[in-house]
Write a protein that holds these residues in place. Structure first.
Motif, PDB file in Angstrom:
ATOM      1  N   ALA A  34      17.498  37.567 -97.852  1.00 36.06           N
ATOM      2  CA  ALA A  34      18.520  36.824 -98.590  1.00 36.06           C
ATOM      3  C   ALA A  34      19.251  37.707 -99.597  1.00 36.06           C
ATOM      4  CB  ALA A  34      17.891  35.627 -99.286  1.00 36.06           C
ATOM      5  N   SER A  58      20.890  31.494 -91.240  1.00 35.37           N
ATOM      6  CA  SER A  58      19.874  30.457 -91.151  1.00 35.37           C
ATOM      7  C   SER A  58      19.484  29.990 -92.542  1.00 35.37           C
ATOM      8  CB  SER A  58      18.649  30.965 -90.395  1.00 35.37           C
ATOM      9  OG  SER A  58      18.096  32.056 -91.058  1.00 35.37           O
ATOM     10  N   SER A  59      19.145  28.706 -92.614  1.00 34.08           N
ATOM     11  CA  SER A  59      18.809  28.103 -93.891  1.00 34.08           C
ATOM     12  C   SER A  59      17.798  26.990 -93.663  1.00 34.08           C
ATOM     13  CB  SER A  59      20.078  27.542 -94.535  1.00 34.08           C
ATOM     14  OG  SER A  59      19.786  26.929 -95.757  1.00 34.08           O
ATOM     15  N   ASP A  60      17.147  26.569 -94.732  1.00 33.82           N
ATOM     16  CA  ASP A  60      16.148  25.507 -94.644  1.00 33.82           C
ATOM     17  C   ASP A  60      16.818  24.163 -94.952  1.00 33.82           C
ATOM     18  OD1 ASP A  60      13.733  24.251 -94.349  1.00 33.82           O
ATOM     19  OD2 ASP A  60      13.072  24.659 -96.399  1.00 33.82           O
ATOM     20  N   ASN A  61      17.611  23.666 -94.014  1.00 32.33           N
ATOM     21  CA  ASN A  61      18.255  22.361 -94.156  1.00 32.33           C
ATOM     22  C   ASN A  61      18.235  21.652 -92.807  1.00 32.33           C
ATOM     23  OD1 ASN A  61      20.305  23.592 -92.687  1.00 32.33           O
ATOM     24  ND2 ASN A  61      21.701  23.753 -94.425  1.00 32.33           N
ATOM     25  N   GLU A  66      23.838  27.714 -92.623  1.00 32.66           N
ATOM     26  CA  GLU A  66      24.881  27.506 -93.629  1.00 32.66           C
ATOM     27  C   GLU A  66      26.046  28.435 -93.332  1.00 32.66           C
ATOM     28  OE1 GLU A  66      23.887  27.359 -97.741  1.00 32.66           O
ATOM     29  OE2 GLU A  66      21.982  26.322 -97.356  1.00 32.66           O
TER      30      GLU A  66
END
Length: 124
Positions: A34, A58-61, A66
């Motif tokens: 990140a 990539s993202s944690d959603n 994103e």
């Protein structure tokens, strides 16, 4: 992450190849952390003044990714927790008819009853 550049200076492209792989002209992919990703994006915005850039990572959603954009026509918009890309609408030229054709006006004026304001045919 995927970074797509348009009209970017060659120095920026060379700088990005230190961390990412260029799979096509202006398309970079890689898996940096990140902190590195954020610094690469800051460097991209700094050097790509007149060009365009879009970053997908990539993202944690809910979607698992994103977006970030710089000088791009398409803008990310959050709708109830889901990010969609808003495409600008093209200027529309109205093709709606504003008047009837001359031929139709001539046909209507030749009908019995229309010229006199009767509103219909005079058949019996």
């Amino acid at each position: 992450m995927t970074l797509v550049l348009t009209a970017a200076p060659p120095g920026l492209r060379g700088d990005l190849t230190k961390w990412l792989t260029e799979i096509s002209p202006g398309v970079f992919v890689g898996n940096p952390g990140a902190r590195v990703r954020d610094r690469l994006w800051a460097r991209t915005v700094q050097l790509c003044r007149d060009g365009r850039a879009i970053l997908v990572y990539s993202s944690d959603n809910e979607q698992g990714l994103e977006f970030r954009v710089h000088n791009h026509d398409w803008q990310p918009v959050d709708l109830d927790g889901i990010t969609l890309m808003l495409r600008p609408s093209a200027p529309t030229t109205s093709t709606a008819r504003t008047t009837w054709s001359t031929a139709r006006a001539n046909r209507r004026s030749r009908r019995p009853g229309w010229a006199a304001g009767g509103g219909g045919s005079t058949r019996q």
